[in-house]
Scaffold this motif. Structure first.
Motif, PDB file in Angstrom:
ATOM      1  N   CYS A 196      -4.952  -9.884  -0.502  1.00  0.00           N
ATOM      2  CA  CYS A 196      -4.348 -11.312  -0.784  1.00  0.00           C
ATOM      3  C   CYS A 196      -3.213 -11.538  -0.052  1.00  0.00           C
ATOM      4  CB  CYS A 196      -4.251 -11.407  -2.374  1.00  0.00           C
ATOM      5  SG  CYS A 196      -2.935 -10.098  -2.979  1.00  0.00           S
ATOM      6  N   GLY A 197      -3.080 -10.771   1.071  1.00  0.00           N
ATOM      7  CA  GLY A 197      -2.073 -11.379   2.115  1.00  0.00           C
ATOM      8  C   GLY A 197      -0.566 -11.309   1.696  1.00  0.00           C
ATOM      9  N   SER A 198       0.266 -12.249   2.155  1.00  0.00           N
ATOM     10  CA  SER A 198       1.564 -12.125   2.005  1.00  0.00           C
ATOM     11  C   SER A 198       2.233 -12.751   0.862  1.00  0.00           C
ATOM     12  CB  SER A 198       2.296 -13.057   2.990  1.00  0.00           C
ATOM     13  OG  SER A 198       1.851 -14.476   2.969  1.00  0.00           O
ATOM     14  N   PHE A 199       1.387 -13.273  -0.076  1.00  0.00           N
ATOM     15  CA  PHE A 199       1.730 -13.812  -1.237  1.00  0.00           C
ATOM     16  C   PHE A 199       1.514 -12.819  -2.446  1.00  0.00           C
ATOM     17  CE2 PHE A 199      -2.526 -14.909  -3.118  1.00  0.00           C
ATOM     18  CZ  PHE A 199      -3.155 -14.984  -2.060  1.00  0.00           C
ATOM     19  N   CYS A 200       1.136 -11.547  -1.900  1.00  0.00           N
ATOM     20  CA  CYS A 200       1.130 -10.355  -3.111  1.00  0.00           C
ATOM     21  C   CYS A 200       1.503  -9.288  -2.361  1.00  0.00           C
ATOM     22  CB  CYS A 200      -0.320 -10.449  -3.789  1.00  0.00           C
ATOM     23  SG  CYS A 200      -1.731 -10.076  -2.977  1.00  0.00           S
ATOM     24  N   SER A 201       2.355  -9.280  -1.158  1.00  0.00           N
ATOM     25  CA  SER A 201       2.924  -8.274  -0.598  1.00  0.00           C
ATOM     26  C   SER A 201       2.113  -7.498  -0.019  1.00  0.00           C
ATOM     27  CB  SER A 201       3.759  -7.274  -1.746  1.00  0.00           C
ATOM     28  OG  SER A 201       4.588  -7.965  -2.420  1.00  0.00           O
ATOM     29  N   ASN A 202       1.034  -8.134   0.694  1.00  0.00           N
ATOM     30  CA  ASN A 202      -0.113  -7.714   1.476  1.00  0.00           C
ATOM     31  C   ASN A 202      -0.634  -6.414   1.062  1.00  0.00           C
ATOM     32  OD1 ASN A 202       0.085  -9.404   4.078  1.00  0.00           O
ATOM     33  ND2 ASN A 202       2.475  -8.535   4.118  1.00  0.00           N
ATOM     34  N   THR A 203      -1.005  -6.437  -0.205  1.00  0.00           N
ATOM     35  CA  THR A 203      -1.715  -5.498  -1.040  1.00  0.00           C
ATOM     36  C   THR A 203      -3.001  -4.978  -0.445  1.00  0.00           C
ATOM     37  OG1 THR A 203      -0.184  -5.794  -2.960  1.00  0.00           O
ATOM     38  CG2 THR A 203      -2.225  -4.195  -3.292  1.00  0.00           C
ATOM     39  N   PRO A 204      -3.487  -4.114  -0.073  1.00  0.00           N
ATOM     40  CA  PRO A 204      -4.974  -3.918   0.485  1.00  0.00           C
ATOM     41  C   PRO A 204      -5.882  -4.115  -0.572  1.00  0.00           C
ATOM     42  CG  PRO A 204      -3.756  -1.746   0.444  1.00  0.00           C
ATOM     43  CD  PRO A 204      -2.785  -2.886   0.244  1.00  0.00           C
ATOM     44  N   GLY A 205      -7.068  -4.461  -0.284  1.00  0.00           N
ATOM     45  CA  GLY A 205      -7.997  -4.630  -1.261  1.00  0.00           C
ATOM     46  C   GLY A 205      -8.754  -3.323  -1.441  1.00  0.00           C
ATOM     47  N   ASN A 206      -9.924  -3.186  -2.260  1.00  0.00           N
ATOM     48  CA  ASN A 206     -10.261  -1.973  -2.770  1.00  0.00           C
ATOM     49  C   ASN A 206     -11.730  -2.245  -3.124  1.00  0.00           C
ATOM     50  OD1 ASN A 206      -8.039   0.006  -3.159  1.00  0.00           O
ATOM     51  ND2 ASN A 206      -7.409  -1.756  -4.422  1.00  0.00           N
ATOM     52  N   GLU A 225     -12.813   3.775 -13.867  1.00  0.00           N
ATOM     53  CA  GLU A 225     -12.619   3.391 -12.427  1.00  0.00           C
ATOM     54  C   GLU A 225     -12.637   4.481 -11.679  1.00  0.00           C
ATOM     55  OE1 GLU A 225     -10.008  -0.081 -11.471  1.00  0.00           O
ATOM     56  OE2 GLU A 225      -8.886   1.591 -10.515  1.00  0.00           O
ATOM     57  N   THR A 226     -13.391   4.295 -10.318  1.00  0.00           N
ATOM     58  CA  THR A 226     -13.359   5.274  -9.213  1.00  0.00           C
ATOM     59  C   THR A 226     -12.906   4.189  -8.122  1.00  0.00           C
ATOM     60  OG1 THR A 226     -14.898   6.770 -10.225  1.00  0.00           O
ATOM     61  CG2 THR A 226     -14.657   6.916  -7.818  1.00  0.00           C
ATOM     62  N   THR A 227     -12.115   4.552  -7.214  1.00  0.00           N
ATOM     63  CA  THR A 227     -11.857   3.908  -6.078  1.00  0.00           C
ATOM     64  C   THR A 227     -12.462   4.622  -4.772  1.00  0.00           C
ATOM     65  OG1 THR A 227      -9.836   2.887  -6.920  1.00  0.00           O
ATOM     66  CG2 THR A 227      -9.982   2.818  -4.497  1.00  0.00           C
ATOM     67  N   PHE A 228     -13.235   3.770  -4.228  1.00  0.00           N
ATOM     68  CA  PHE A 228     -13.849   4.596  -2.787  1.00  0.00           C
ATOM     69  C   PHE A 228     -12.883   4.604  -1.614  1.00  0.00           C
ATOM     70  CE2 PHE A 228     -17.645   3.529  -5.190  1.00  0.00           C
ATOM     71  CZ  PHE A 228     -18.650   4.297  -4.710  1.00  0.00           C
ATOM     72  N   THR A 229     -12.771   5.402  -0.903  1.00  0.00           N
ATOM     73  CA  THR A 229     -11.922   5.614   0.443  1.00  0.00           C
ATOM     74  C   THR A 229     -12.779   4.823   1.470  1.00  0.00           C
ATOM     75  OG1 THR A 229     -11.189   7.657  -0.395  1.00  0.00           O
ATOM     76  CG2 THR A 229     -10.897   7.088   1.974  1.00  0.00           C
ATOM     77  N   THR A 230     -11.983   3.891   2.047  1.00  0.00           N
ATOM     78  CA  THR A 230     -12.660   3.021   3.289  1.00  0.00           C
ATOM     79  C   THR A 230     -11.585   2.555   4.007  1.00  0.00           C
ATOM     80  OG1 THR A 230     -13.897   0.864   3.526  1.00  0.00           O
ATOM     81  CG2 THR A 230     -12.577   0.922   1.653  1.00  0.00           C
ATOM     82  N   THR A 231     -12.055   2.469   5.477  1.00  0.00           N
ATOM     83  CA  THR A 231     -11.221   2.050   6.473  1.00  0.00           C
ATOM     84  C   THR A 231     -11.171   0.435   6.441  1.00  0.00           C
ATOM     85  OG1 THR A 231     -13.013   1.613   7.823  1.00  0.00           O
ATOM     86  CG2 THR A 231     -11.946   3.941   8.042  1.00  0.00           C
ATOM     87  N   ILE A 232     -11.882  -0.160   5.634  1.00  0.00           N
ATOM     88  CA  ILE A 232     -11.859  -1.795   5.365  1.00  0.00           C
ATOM     89  C   ILE A 232     -10.764  -1.920   4.380  1.00  0.00           C
ATOM     90  CG2 ILE A 232     -13.088  -3.724   4.428  1.00  0.00           C
ATOM     91  CD1 ILE A 232     -15.522  -2.562   5.765  1.00  0.00           C
ATOM     92  N   ALA A 233      -9.486  -2.625   4.845  1.00  0.00           N
ATOM     93  CA  ALA A 233      -8.634  -3.327   3.998  1.00  0.00           C
ATOM     94  C   ALA A 233      -8.792  -4.409   3.256  1.00  0.00           C
ATOM     95  CB  ALA A 233      -7.310  -3.513   5.051  1.00  0.00           C
ATOM     96  N   ASN A 234      -9.783  -5.182   3.609  1.00  0.00           N
ATOM     97  CA  ASN A 234     -10.155  -6.310   3.106  1.00  0.00           C
ATOM     98  C   ASN A 234     -11.565  -6.500   2.344  1.00  0.00           C
ATOM     99  OD1 ASN A 234      -9.569  -8.942   2.015  1.00  0.00           O
ATOM    100  ND2 ASN A 234     -10.061 -10.025   3.633  1.00  0.00           N
TER     101      ASN A 234
END
Length: 477
Positions: free
Chosen positions: A276-286, A299-308
């Motif tokens: 969500c960019g700078s308005f939420c501290s550039n938190t990467p997506g999942n 919940e399981t989070t996949f490991t990915t090189t895609i940040a967004n």
């Protein structure tokens, strides 16, 4: 839809045991100038031939255009469909008037700047069967910022109804279709969620009606919720939200669908959370998997090189009859844009494998057999490059033991109720039939001296496989 007669002769060079792998071609650009910001895509049989076509919408230029498939991975751009939509954000190819042709269902978000979400509308365009579309027909313009779009049979009828989210008005509504493309008044699914942006539906509780997964996109306190349809057994469509949320505290859910990821017959949820960019501290997506273990979701989070992460789909791309995960990127500039995760079965997925890293903001894509060779290819929109691209699945067979097949016939094709088999040197074959979404709709051992009953299959285009190896397209009338 008007059909052309297919050739009856199918030549097989098949295998009893096959070891294979999926390799993707380099990017082939279908259209380097789609219009500003291509943001939505669909595929299907638009005209009267049997080759898959592509429909694309560019949201900034408000363009809707389709590309005629030649059956070999090449496409011809057609005249844009005249419309008055502001910011095209959703498209479906679906038969809304029950005449056998795929019509266009489209939603426009409305204004992005001043008067945010105003001038939003939900419309459809009738297809004459040859890919010529009629005038825009309004379903509703009463809601601001409409975006999430679903089409399917929601009520007790047999026709295609529509559900849509209004992010600005915080409404989720659905419209009943009488079968002619005439829609009733809006009915509410929910009016409490803050900024609903995603809706998809399947029968999660196996009671015979479609339930909804709905996700929000306020980029602060986003949630994923399940709403269960009470049509069965009440006889009336109303929706009840589960007491426990699937997820809370997310930062913008871009995509969420019901999928059985681990093959246990319980529908799980596959979802993406954008950066969500700078308005939420550039938190990467999942990329998330919410597993239904029968007593709740984990919940399981996949490991990915895609940040967004943008769109995740569950499709079989390596021809092993098990759906894999494909993920696209909404990141601008360099980086991986399309990746996939091999499904090893029973909830085990391999590490990320890269399909493409040459696009910029490949938000959306369509997975289908665009070159008629029996495996799933990908067409994607590069939002930041204003281009439509194609990636051929070059499925490789590494080790083949020949079956004792000669030239054979499977006929008639098109077929209505039965298929005949001739020329096989074996008495029993395994016949598998897949729809255009890759779902196996028929699988059985069959005596080649007998007719095969396909009367229960819906009208449409299928892929028929013999003994686990690709054979040909099958057109069911």
């Amino acid at each position: 839809m008007k059909k052309k007669l297919l050739a009856l002769l199918i030549i097989f060079c098949t295998a009893a045991t096959v070891t294979s792998q999926t390799v993707w071609s380099a990017k082939n650009t279908i259209d380097p100038s789609t219009g500003d910001n291509p943001y939505t895509i669909a595929s299907g049989l638009i005209d009267s031939d049997t080759h898959l076509d592509i429909l694309m919408g560019a949201d900034t230029d408000n363009i809707i255009v389709w590309y005629k498939g030649n059956g070999d991975g090449t496409f011809v751009k057609q005249t844009a469909v005249t419309n008055t939509i502001v910011n095209v954000v959703g498209l479906k190819l679906i038969d809304l008037n029950t005449d056998g042709d795929l019509d266009i269902l489209a939603v426009g978000f409305g204004n992005y700047a001043a008067n945010y979400g105003q001038n939003s509308k939900l419309v459809w365009f009738e297809n004459d069967g040859n890919g010529t579309f009629g005038a825009e027909q309004l379903i509703t313009d009463a809601y601001d910022g409409m975006s999430g779009l679903f089409a399917g049979t929601i009520d007790a009828g047999a026709t295609i109804d529509i559900a849509v989210t209004s992010l600005v008005d915080s409404e989720v509504i659905w419209f009943s279709n009488d079968g002619s493309g005439t829609f009733g008044a809006a009915s509410s699914i929910d009016n409490v969620l803050n900024s609903p942006a995603v809706i998809n539906m399947k029968d999660i509780d196996s009671d015979g009606d479609l339930d909804a997964v709905i996700a929000t996109a306020n980029y602060a306190t986003d949630v994923i919720e399940i709403f269960r349809n009470n049509l069965v057994p009440s006889g009336t469509v109303t929706f009840t939200k589960d007491a426990t949320s699937i997820a809370t505290g997310k930062k913008g859910i871009f995509n969420a669908t019901f999928e059985d990821l681990d093959g246990d017959s319980n529908l799980d949820i596959l979802a993406t959370e954008v950066s969500c960019g700078s308005f939420c501290s550039n938190t990467p997506g999942n990329l998330f998997w919410y597993e239904d273990n029968g007593s709740g979701f984990t919940e399981t989070t996949f490991t990915t090189t895609i940040a967004n992460p943008a769109v995740a789909q569950f499709k079989d791309v390596d021809e092993d009859d098990i759906n894999d995960i494909i993920l696209s990127s909404g990141t601008s500039g360099s980086g991986n844009d399309l990746v996939w995760f091999k499904n090893n079965g029973s909830g085990s997925f391999g590490s990320e494998m890269v399909i493409d890293a040459t696009q910029s903001q490949a938000f959306v894509y369509s997975v289908n057999d665009f070159d008629d060779d029996g495996d799933m290819d990908i067409a994607s929109c590069a939002y930041n490059q204003d281009s439509l691209n194609y990636f051929e699945n070059q499925f490789e067979t590494l080790d083949i033991d020949e079956l004792d097949f000669n030239a054979v016939k499977i006929f008639p094709n098109p077929a209505k109720n039965i298929l005949n088999f001739e020329g096989f040197s074996v008495s029993t074959i395994e016949v598998s039939i897949f729809d255009m979404q890759g779902k196996k709709v028929l699988n059985q051992l069959h005596n080649t001296n007998e007719m095969l009953d396909i009367s229960e299959l819906a009208i449409g285009l299928y892929t028929i496989n013999i003994n686990g190896t690709f054979a040909s397209k099958l057109l069911k009338e």
